[in-house]
Design an enzyme around this catalytic site. Structure first.
Site, PDB file in Angstrom:
ATOM      1  N   ARG A  57      11.525 -12.995   7.051  1.00 13.85           N
ATOM      2  CA  ARG A  57      10.634 -12.519   8.228  1.00 13.85           C
ATOM      3  C   ARG A  57      11.255 -11.331   8.974  1.00 13.85           C
ATOM      4  NH1 ARG A  57      11.176 -14.819  12.941  1.00 13.85           N
ATOM      5  NH2 ARG A  57      11.540 -17.173  12.667  1.00 13.85           N
ATOM      6  N   TYR A 110     -11.916  -0.101  16.688  1.00 10.07           N
ATOM      7  CA  TYR A 110     -12.438  -0.945  15.339  1.00 10.07           C
ATOM      8  C   TYR A 110     -12.567  -1.820  16.084  1.00 10.07           C
ATOM      9  CZ  TYR A 110     -11.726  -4.356  12.288  1.00 10.07           C
ATOM     10  OH  TYR A 110     -11.254  -5.887  10.383  1.00 10.07           O
ATOM     11  N   ASP A 182      -4.139   4.802  15.774  1.00 10.53           N
ATOM     12  CA  ASP A 182      -4.590   4.190  14.235  1.00 10.53           C
ATOM     13  C   ASP A 182      -5.327   5.404  13.468  1.00 10.53           C
ATOM     14  OD1 ASP A 182      -5.481   2.909  12.085  1.00 10.53           O
ATOM     15  OD2 ASP A 182      -6.703   1.372  13.954  1.00 10.53           O
ATOM     16  N   LYS A 207      -6.350  -0.749   2.952  1.00  9.50           N
ATOM     17  CA  LYS A 207      -7.505   0.313   2.883  1.00  9.50           C
ATOM     18  C   LYS A 207      -6.645   1.336   2.025  1.00  9.50           C
ATOM     19  CE  LYS A 207     -10.464  -2.329   6.425  1.00  9.50           C
ATOM     20  NZ  LYS A 207      -9.128  -2.729   6.746  1.00  9.50           N
TER      21      LYS A 207
END
Length: 392
Positions: A57, A110, A182, A207
């Site tokens: 992590r 978004y 972004d 994406k």
């Protein structure tokens, strides 16, 4: 190897085969924790006195390779990998704000980013407002004493509107406010916001960076100090980190990013031209179209116009849905950047969480469709679009 050209760095940066038994492909360190050779070593690593891995992590060798590669691609100092694009967005916005702060946003975002902003306002009194960011004076007037972040999508999802990143970055520096961009719609191949003066760039790596529709992931890049702070706070403590296997898949997908993006852009330009001429199409929104209002800005800050087209069908929501349902090759699905061509209806899908009044203000009508142009032969994509348009 000290490489400079983008097409080379996406293949080689961050990996040294001689350190991994000569393996051409990077290994997957599929482990949750790492063994210390002594109690003192463990103590030194937790104290930050010795470099080395502790727990996946916090850091992992496969993930670290990806973070180094995306930093090189975006021309930044340090990259961070997250479990999703929204994990990246939330870690950054929560890490850069506190109760009472204000976030200035581009005119559209978004749908899930919109939802996160609403949550931050309701629970933590971190306010936000949306702004067209068309000119310097109006941006200056929108910044107040509590503004601590400027958050931008460019191109904006799904209206394709652009923001002049150099202009916003220049103004933000006057107020010492970080600019977060972004960059999902462009990928680092087409646009690099850090080179235009912005502070943090993020991606839904799901994406274009992945390119194959089989990974959920997020990436972010910025200055060493700022990204290290985020790594040791909101990334570590909230825990939205990337798995080693997903990092490995992204390292593989990124190798072909330049050639894929060239094909996406080539196909999109041809389809946008044809859509403009069809009598059932009201308007086409594509930055590579000479009639697009910000065509010159696209040429200024983007290498190419990208693989996404938004267009409005003549009619209403029912007509738009009828068109989608008549498609045979093109898949009805959210997401973008895959080899397959995808289409979705933003008003009822990706931006359904946005109240109708706000959606209309953002330019998202019930007739608007977003097409993610794939890697198929453009003639086959067009034949499918044409037969469905002709059925209306």
């Amino acid at each position: 190897m000290d490489t400079k050209r983008f097409e080379t760095e996406v293949i080689h940066k961050g990996y040294h085969a001689e350190q991994h038994n000569g393996s051409l492909a990077p290994p997957i360190f599929q482990t949750s924790t790492f063994v210390f050779d002594s109690a003192e070593t463990g103590a030194a690593r937790f104290a930050g006195e010795q470099e080395g891995y502790i727990y996946s992590r916090l850091s992992n060798p496969t993930v670290a390779m990806l973070e180094e590669r995306i930093a090189a691609m975006e021309k930044g100092e340090k990259g961070l990998a997250f479990g999703s694009g929204m994990a990246a967005v939330s870690a950054i916005l929560l890490g850069l704000t506190k109760t009472g702060d204000h976030i200035l946003c581009s005119e559209g975002v978004y749908g899930c980013t919109y939802g996160l902003l609403q949550l931050m306002e309701e629970k933590y009194h971190i306010t936000h407002n949306f702004h067209p960011m068309n000119d310097e004076e109006s941006i200056r007037s929108a910044i107040n004493d509590h503004t601590t972040v400027i958050y931008i999508e460019s191109p904006i999802n799904p209206t394709m509107k652009l923001v002049d990143l150099s202009m916003v970055a220049r103004i933000a520096k006057e107020f010492n406010i970080p600019v977060v961009v972004d960059n999902t719609f462009s990928s680092p191949y087409l646009q690099r916001p850090l080179e235009l003066g912005c502070d943090i760039v993020l991606h839904s790596a799901t994406k274009y960076l992945c390119g194959h529709g089989d990974v959920i992931g997020g990436l972010a890049v910025g200055k060493q100090e700022m990204m290290s702070h985020l790594a040791m706070t909101t990334q570590k403590d909230i825990g939205g980190v990337m798995s080693p296997f997903d990092a490995w898949l992204l390292l593989r997908g990124i190798k072909t990013l330049p050639v894929r993006m060239d094909r996406h852009c080539e196909n999109a330009k041809k389809l946008a031209d044809l859509l403009k001429k069809h009598p059932s199409v009201n308007r086409v929104l594509y930055p590579g179209d000479p009639d697009f209002p910000q065509f010159e800005l696209a040429n200024k800050q983007m290498l190419n116009a990208g693989g996404l087209i938004s267009f409005e069908i003549k009619g209403d929501k029912a007509v738009a849905q009828k068109f989608m349902n008549h498609l045979k090759l093109i898949k009805i699905a959210v997401s973008l950047g895959d080899a397959e061509t995808l289409i979705q209806h933003p008003a009822t899908m990706t931006h359904a969480v946005v109240p109708e009044e706000n959606r209309i203000q953002m330019g998202i009508s019930n007739q608007l469709l977003r097409l993610s142009v794939g890697l198929e032969a453009w003639e086959d994509i067009w034949e499918d679009i044409k037969q469905s348009l002709n059925s209306l």
